[in-house]
Scaffold this motif. Structure first.
Motif, PDB file in Angstrom:
ATOM      1  N   ASP A 472       0.847  -1.194   0.000  1.00 41.33           N
ATOM      2  CA  ASP A 472       0.000   0.000   0.000  1.00 41.33           C
ATOM      3  C   ASP A 472       0.882   1.243   0.000  1.00 41.33           C
ATOM      4  N   ASN A 473       0.268   2.409  -0.180  1.00 44.89           N
ATOM      5  CA  ASN A 473       1.025   3.670  -0.212  1.00 44.89           C
ATOM      6  C   ASN A 473       0.796   4.491   1.044  1.00 44.89           C
ATOM      7  N   GLY A 474       0.493   3.773   2.137  1.00 44.69           N
ATOM      8  CA  GLY A 474       0.210   4.453   3.393  1.00 44.69           C
ATOM      9  C   GLY A 474       1.467   4.910   4.103  1.00 44.69           C
ATOM     10  N   SER A 475       1.361   5.065   5.412  1.00 50.87           N
ATOM     11  CA  SER A 475       2.476   5.596   6.210  1.00 50.87           C
ATOM     12  C   SER A 475       3.541   4.552   6.491  1.00 50.87           C
ATOM     13  N   GLY A 476       3.234   3.281   6.244  1.00 48.66           N
ATOM     14  CA  GLY A 476       4.226   2.221   6.437  1.00 48.66           C
ATOM     15  C   GLY A 476       4.446   1.877   7.900  1.00 48.66           C
ATOM     16  N   ILE A 477       5.452   1.045   8.141  1.00 49.03           N
ATOM     17  CA  ILE A 477       5.773   0.564   9.488  1.00 49.03           C
ATOM     18  C   ILE A 477       7.221   0.925   9.791  1.00 49.03           C
ATOM     19  N   ALA A 478       7.450   1.537  10.931  1.00 47.69           N
ATOM     20  CA  ALA A 478       8.803   1.947  11.307  1.00 47.69           C
ATOM     21  C   ALA A 478       9.701   0.724  11.453  1.00 47.69           C
ATOM     22  N   PRO A 479      10.962   0.796  10.985  1.00 50.62           N
ATOM     23  CA  PRO A 479      11.881  -0.360  11.092  1.00 50.62           C
ATOM     24  C   PRO A 479      12.050  -0.844  12.524  1.00 50.62           C
ATOM     25  N   ALA A 480      11.994   0.049  13.496  1.00 51.52           N
ATOM     26  CA  ALA A 480      12.175  -0.354  14.893  1.00 51.52           C
ATOM     27  C   ALA A 480      11.045  -1.242  15.385  1.00 51.52           C
ATOM     28  N   LEU A 481       9.868  -1.165  14.717  1.00 53.02           N
ATOM     29  CA  LEU A 481       8.706  -1.945  15.137  1.00 53.02           C
ATOM     30  C   LEU A 481       8.530  -3.217  14.316  1.00 53.02           C
ATOM     31  N   ALA A 482       9.384  -3.414  13.291  1.00 52.39           N
ATOM     32  CA  ALA A 482       9.167  -4.512  12.345  1.00 52.39           C
ATOM     33  C   ALA A 482       9.209  -5.880  13.019  1.00 52.39           C
ATOM     34  N   GLU A 483      10.065  -6.056  14.037  1.00 55.28           N
ATOM     35  CA  GLU A 483      10.199  -7.361  14.668  1.00 55.28           C
ATOM     36  C   GLU A 483       9.059  -7.683  15.617  1.00 55.28           C
ATOM     37  N   PHE A 489      -1.095  -8.779  20.875  1.00 53.53           N
ATOM     38  CA  PHE A 489      -1.461  -7.593  21.676  1.00 53.53           C
ATOM     39  C   PHE A 489      -0.516  -6.408  21.456  1.00 53.53           C
ATOM     40  N   PHE A 490       0.371  -6.488  20.475  1.00 56.39           N
ATOM     41  CA  PHE A 490       1.206  -5.336  20.162  1.00 56.39           C
ATOM     42  C   PHE A 490       0.497  -4.501  19.097  1.00 56.39           C
ATOM     43  N   THR A 491       0.284  -3.220  19.386  1.00 55.44           N
ATOM     44  CA  THR A 491      -0.393  -2.349  18.437  1.00 55.44           C
ATOM     45  C   THR A 491       0.090  -0.918  18.619  1.00 55.44           C
ATOM     46  N   THR A 492       0.009  -0.148  17.549  1.00 54.83           N
ATOM     47  CA  THR A 492       0.339   1.287  17.610  1.00 54.83           C
ATOM     48  C   THR A 492      -0.919   2.145  17.490  1.00 54.83           C
TER      49      THR A 492
END
Length: 544
Positions: A472-483, A489-492
């Motif tokens: 998608d062309n959204g805001s993406g996922i920060a590399p620090a959160l990729a793992e 229950f992990f969510t932003t």
């Protein structure tokens, strides 16, 4: 006869050694014969006889020197040994003839010729030379002796018998030595093959092995042990075992005191700076002289320990999930009653006070959020659906895309698919729909009021799997959160439950596939690997 016109070496290594021994012995014999003639009295034999002897012996000695001087050419003569033996036989007969035949001091040379023949050609050669010696000597004896006396025939018969016995004795001895040499060579080759096989087996075993003698010195170490103890040069093996493994000093005395459980759980490391991760077993071998040897067998248990930790964690997680699912199910029923009561109170009471209305709205909203959380959790914790079928991936994705677009608020997302119409996957169709629902809804929530474009592409991988990419062309996922995005229950999100992507991972794992987040400069990019029917059947056959 073939002389040195042929430039290649004809004689093999063993024959070359025999030629060398024969030539050296012959030269020594010529020296002895020359020295012997010094003690012969000229008045007995006469000067002419002495000169003939010197001439014959001197010529032979010079010929031997020439042979040694041109040793390379000598080795290229095919029949050098037979011709040399024949020449020595004739020389011996000539010397015997000159020195009195049966009374000659050179009769022993016949026996030496037979010995040389047995060394070079074993029993067969010795018998041939003995026969030629007997015939030559008999001819000389018959011509130079009065054969009318019976004693002359006894004397001749005695010499002929002596030649025959010498040939039989020396030939049998050389044949036996040759057989023993062949046997020893065969045993040496067998031992070399066994040692090579032993080394290959030792170095192919995926565990470390160190053999220690009774004085605690390392006798042998395999490649895996060298890797585990960080030993680069095996030439430095004249070490005691505790110089390689300091933590094991005195282990042979302490090992017998350990219980079976302690031995199974014994861990050590090659250095104090590294956490213990090597298991150990010790085998004691007592040699014939009662001297003990020890075999240290150790293995890197780091991966096994990590697997045990993961298995323990998953076991606890499964038990916790099962308990939590039961509790969530029990909470859901009274929660539905509470939600219904709040809605009824809001309809019947119709509070005029603004604060009362706001409290009722908060209660209703939080009740709905709690119900959503419980619903997502139950979906995540419910048993795996093993009902699999072969279906069209393009049809499924288009169906989900149409449903999502119909229910989305403006601005509606644009979902583009590039999936071959004939591409089929083997999985649970209902649960795969849930996978793409989660991907599309996550993209919509992350985009907010911005225009959203989602691209879904699929292609067949080289190993037969189906590779699906969702971008998608959204805001993406920060590399620090990729793992952490697949952790439960992990969510932003402020209103998220953190169970969407973990549910996706669980569904894909149940389908024997993989899901991963691909680094992307723009938006989020997820990649799925799903089995086709053929690949799934191959996996089942391999597992069977």
């Amino acid at each position: 006869m073939e002389f040195w016109g042929n430039r290649r070496t004809i004689l093999d290594q063993g024959t070359q050694e025999k030629v060398l021994v024969f030539t050296m012995a012959r030269m020594a014999l010529m020296m002895v014969v020359l020295l012997t003639t010094i003690f012969l009295r000229q008045e007995v034999l006469g000067p002419p006889t002495i000169l003939r002897m010197y001439g014959a012996i001197g010529a032979s000695f010079i010929f031997s020197l020439i042979t040694v001087a041109f040793w390379g050419q000598t080795l290229r003569v095919r029949y050098f040994l037979p011709s040399q033996l024949l020449y020595d036989l004739l020389l011996t007969s000539y010397l015997v003839y000159l020195t009195g035949v049966s009374d000659s001091i050179f009769l022993f040379l016949y026996l030496l010729n037979i010995v040389f023949a047995s060394v070079a050609f074993q029993l067969q050669g010795a018998l041939i030379v003995a026969a030629l010696s007997g015939g030559t000597f008999a001819s000389i004896y018959y011509v130079n002796t009065d054969m009318e006396a019976i004693s002359s025939w006894y004397d001749l018969g005695w010499h002929e018998l002596l030649f025959l016995l010498a040939a039989l004795l020396c030939g049998q001895l050389m044949d036996e030595l040759r057989r023993q040499k062949i046997l020893l060579e065969s045993q040496r080759q067998n031992i070399a093959r066994l040692e090579l096989l032993n080394d290959r087996l030792l170095n192919s075993i995926p565990v470390g092995i160190i053999v220690v003698d009774q004085h605690e010195y390392v006798q042998k170490i395999n490649a895996m042990a060298m890797q585990l103890v960080k030993l680069a040069n095996p030439a430095t093996l004249r070490l005691k075992y505790f110089e390689l493994l300091p933590q094991l000093r005195g282990i042979f005395q302490a090992w017998d005191q350990l219980t079976d459980t302690q031995r199974l759980r014994f861990l050590f490391s090659h250095s104090d700076a590294v956490a213990p991760h090597l298991s150990l077993q010790i085998v004691k071998v007592v040699a014939e002289d009662q001297s003990p040897q020890y075999i240290l067998v150790f293995q890197d248990m780091a991966k096994m320990m990590e697997l045990e930790r993961k298995l323990e964690f998953e076991t606890k997680l499964a038990a916790t999930g099962e308990l939590a699912a039961g509790i969530a199910h029990e909470i859901r029923n009274p929660l539905a009653s509470i939600s219904g009561c709040i809605e009824l109170l809001a309809q019947h009471l119709k509070p005029a006070d603004e604060q009362d209305r706001r409290l009722l709205e908060i209660s209703a909203r939080e009740t709905r959020r709690l119900n959503t959380l419980i619903t997502d959790f139950l979906e995540f914790a419910k048993p795996k659906d093993n009902s699999q079928e072969l279906f069209s991936l393009a049809d499924l994705v288009n169906e989900v895309a149409e449903t999502v677009r119909a229910g989305a608020k403006d601005p509606k997302p644009e979902i583009l698919t590039a999936i071959p119409a004939n591409m089929r996957v083997y999985a649970s169709r209902a649960r795969m729909k849930q996978v793409f629902f989660n991907f599309f809804l996550n993209s919509i929530e992350a985009a907010g009021q911005n225009a959203l474009m989602i691209n879904v592409g699929a292609a067949a991988a080289a190993n037969g799997e189906v590779q699906v990419d969702v971008k998608d062309n959204g805001s993406g996922i920060a590399p620090a959160l990729a793992e952490r995005i697949f952790d439960p229950f992990f969510t932003t999100k402020t209103t998220g439950t953190g169970l969407g992507l973990p549910t996706v991972a669980q569904i894909i794992k149940a389908a024997r596939g993989e899901v991963q987040l691909v680094p992307s400069a723009e938006g989020a990019h997820f990649r799925l690997r799903l089995p086709s029917l053929e690949q799934d059947m191959n996996r089942n056959e391999a597992g069977a």
